[in-house]
Design a protein around this motif. Structure first.
Motif, mmCIF file in Angstrom:
data_model
loop_
_atom_site.group_PDB
_atom_site.id
_atom_site.type_symbol
_atom_site.label_atom_id
_atom_site.label_comp_id
_atom_site.label_asym_id
_atom_site.label_seq_id
_atom_site.Cartn_x
_atom_site.Cartn_y
_atom_site.Cartn_z
ATOM 1 N N MET A 1 0.812 -1.210 0.000
ATOM 2 C CA MET A 1 0.000 0.000 0.000
ATOM 3 C C MET A 1 0.852 1.270 0.000
ATOM 4 O O MET A 1 0.340 2.360 0.215
ATOM 5 N N SER A 2 2.146 1.152 -0.282
ATOM 6 C CA SER A 2 2.993 2.343 -0.366
ATOM 7 C C SER A 2 2.549 3.241 -1.521
ATOM 8 O O SER A 2 2.879 4.426 -1.548
ATOM 9 N N CYS A 3 1.758 2.698 -2.442
ATOM 10 C CA CYS A 3 1.235 3.464 -3.571
ATOM 11 C C CYS A 3 0.298 4.584 -3.112
ATOM 12 O O CYS A 3 0.022 5.506 -3.877
ATOM 13 N N LEU A 4 -0.174 4.535 -1.881
ATOM 14 C CA LEU A 4 -1.011 5.624 -1.352
ATOM 15 C C LEU A 4 -0.267 6.950 -1.393
ATOM 16 O O LEU A 4 -0.876 8.008 -1.566
ATOM 17 N N GLU A 5 1.046 6.889 -1.242
ATOM 18 C CA GLU A 5 1.873 8.104 -1.241
ATOM 19 C C GLU A 5 1.803 8.858 -2.576
ATOM 20 O O GLU A 5 2.071 10.049 -2.619
ATOM 21 N N LYS A 6 1.453 8.163 -3.629
ATOM 22 C CA LYS A 6 1.436 8.772 -4.965
ATOM 23 C C LYS A 6 0.106 9.436 -5.310
ATOM 24 O O LYS A 6 -0.014 10.067 -6.349
ATOM 25 N N LEU A 7 -0.891 9.290 -4.456
ATOM 26 C CA LEU A 7 -2.186 9.914 -4.730
ATOM 27 C C LEU A 7 -2.070 11.436 -4.688
ATOM 28 O O LEU A 7 -1.281 11.991 -3.924
ATOM 29 N N THR A 8 -2.875 12.089 -5.514
ATOM 30 C CA THR A 8 -2.869 13.552 -5.586
ATOM 31 C C THR A 8 -4.209 14.099 -5.092
ATOM 32 O O THR A 8 -5.154 13.340 -4.855
ATOM 33 N N ALA A 9 -4.281 15.407 -4.986
ATOM 34 C CA ALA A 9 -5.537 16.056 -4.590
ATOM 35 C C ALA A 9 -6.632 15.750 -5.612
ATOM 36 O O ALA A 9 -7.798 15.551 -5.243
ATOM 37 N N ARG A 10 -6.277 15.685 -6.873
ATOM 38 C CA ARG A 10 -7.257 15.330 -7.915
ATOM 39 C C ARG A 10 -7.781 13.919 -7.692
ATOM 40 O O ARG A 10 -8.979 13.656 -7.828
ATOM 41 N N ASP A 11 -6.886 12.998 -7.326
ATOM 42 C CA ASP A 11 -7.308 11.626 -7.023
ATOM 43 C C ASP A 11 -8.282 11.616 -5.850
ATOM 44 O O ASP A 11 -9.289 10.895 -5.874
ATOM 45 N N LEU A 12 -7.988 12.403 -4.844
ATOM 46 C CA LEU A 12 -8.863 12.470 -3.669
ATOM 47 C C LEU A 12 -10.251 12.979 -4.052
ATOM 48 O O LEU A 12 -11.258 12.460 -3.577
ATOM 49 N N ASP B 1 -11.658 12.596 -6.979
ATOM 50 C CA ASP B 1 -12.292 11.483 -7.697
ATOM 51 C C ASP B 1 -12.812 10.423 -6.724
ATOM 52 O O ASP B 1 -13.909 9.884 -6.908
ATOM 53 N N ILE B 2 -12.022 10.144 -5.695
ATOM 54 C CA ILE B 2 -12.428 9.170 -4.679
ATOM 55 C C ILE B 2 -13.705 9.643 -3.983
ATOM 56 O O ILE B 2 -14.644 8.869 -3.796
ATOM 57 N N GLU B 3 -13.748 10.916 -3.632
ATOM 58 C CA GLU B 3 -14.930 11.466 -2.962
ATOM 59 C C GLU B 3 -16.167 11.395 -3.860
ATOM 60 O O GLU B 3 -17.253 11.041 -3.402
ATOM 61 N N LYS B 4 -16.016 11.715 -5.148
ATOM 62 C CA LYS B 4 -17.148 11.637 -6.078
ATOM 63 C C LYS B 4 -17.699 10.219 -6.139
ATOM 64 O O LYS B 4 -18.912 10.009 -6.085
ATOM 65 N N LYS B 5 -16.797 9.244 -6.277
ATOM 66 C CA LYS B 5 -17.233 7.844 -6.333
ATOM 67 C C LYS B 5 -17.910 7.434 -5.032
ATOM 68 O O LYS B 5 -18.923 6.737 -5.045
ATOM 69 N N PHE B 6 -17.354 7.868 -3.923
ATOM 70 C CA PHE B 6 -17.920 7.527 -2.616
ATOM 71 C C PHE B 6 -19.349 8.040 -2.494
ATOM 72 O O PHE B 6 -20.255 7.302 -2.110
ATOM 73 N N TYR B 7 -19.567 9.298 -2.837
ATOM 74 C CA TYR B 7 -20.902 9.881 -2.689
ATOM 75 C C TYR B 7 -21.907 9.308 -3.678
ATOM 76 O O TYR B 7 -23.106 9.322 -3.424
ATOM 77 N N ARG B 8 -21.430 8.741 -4.792
ATOM 78 C CA ARG B 8 -22.331 8.063 -5.730
ATOM 79 C C ARG B 8 -22.966 6.816 -5.121
ATOM 80 O O ARG B 8 -24.011 6.370 -5.561
ATOM 81 N N TYR B 9 -22.314 6.255 -4.115
ATOM 82 C CA TYR B 9 -22.878 5.100 -3.412
ATOM 83 C C TYR B 9 -24.054 5.510 -2.531
ATOM 84 O O TYR B 9 -24.752 4.667 -1.995
ATOM 85 N N GLY B 10 -24.258 6.808 -2.345
ATOM 86 C CA GLY B 10 -25.364 7.287 -1.533
ATOM 87 C C GLY B 10 -25.105 7.222 -0.033
ATOM 88 O O GLY B 10 -26.029 7.300 0.768
ATOM 89 N N ILE B 11 -23.855 7.097 0.331
ATOM 90 C CA ILE B 11 -23.492 7.004 1.745
ATOM 91 C C ILE B 11 -23.221 8.405 2.285
ATOM 92 O O ILE B 11 -22.582 9.218 1.631
ATOM 93 N N THR B 12 -23.724 8.666 3.467
ATOM 94 C CA THR B 12 -23.390 9.911 4.143
ATOM 95 C C THR B 12 -22.652 9.562 5.432
ATOM 96 O O THR B 12 -23.037 8.630 6.146
ATOM 97 N N SER B 13 -21.589 10.287 5.677
ATOM 98 C CA SER B 13 -20.781 10.032 6.862
ATOM 99 C C SER B 13 -20.044 11.308 7.230
ATOM 100 O O SER B 13 -19.579 12.046 6.351
#
Length: 119
Positions: free
Chosen positions: A48-59, A61-73
């Protein structure tokens, strides 16, 4: 005073860097309790060292996909779904890889992702 060569430990800057990075890589490796087979490949764990390579743009994208699941947290980064999406984005493995992981292994991945965000 006599000094024996095996009593002296000299670490150069490069060696210290390699040792530190090797230690970080071990910390980033999620070892599975038992081998996991997905699409004819067997995995003992995930680096999981690849987490270090994530960018703000990736984050974003992750948030958009997460909210498409209809989950609120209040803390989405602490959910399994957010961890799955983040791990998928970081590793490049398909989301089905994480969907089919046994619970124990998914929780280990989730904990590594959460720890990454809070380190």
């Amino acid at each position: 005073m006599e000094v024996y060569s095996d009593e002296i430990s000299t670490v150069t800057g490069d060696e210290a860097f390699v040792a530190e990075n090797a230690e970080e890589s071990l910390d980033a490796y999620v070892k599975f309790a038992k081998p996991y087979t997905f699409e004819d490949d067997t995995y003992d764990g995930l680096d999981m060292s690849c987490l270090e390579k994530l960018t703000a743009r990736d984050l974003a994208d992750i948030e958009k996909k997460f909210y498409r699941y209809g989950i609120t947290s209040i803390t989405p980064e602490n959910t399994v779904t957010y961890a799955k999406i983040t791990a998928q984005k970081a590793t490049g493995l398909p989301i089905e890889f994480f969907d089919q992981l046994p619970v124990r292994e998914m929780m280990a991945v989730k904990n590594r992702v959460v720890n990454f965000f809070y380190d």
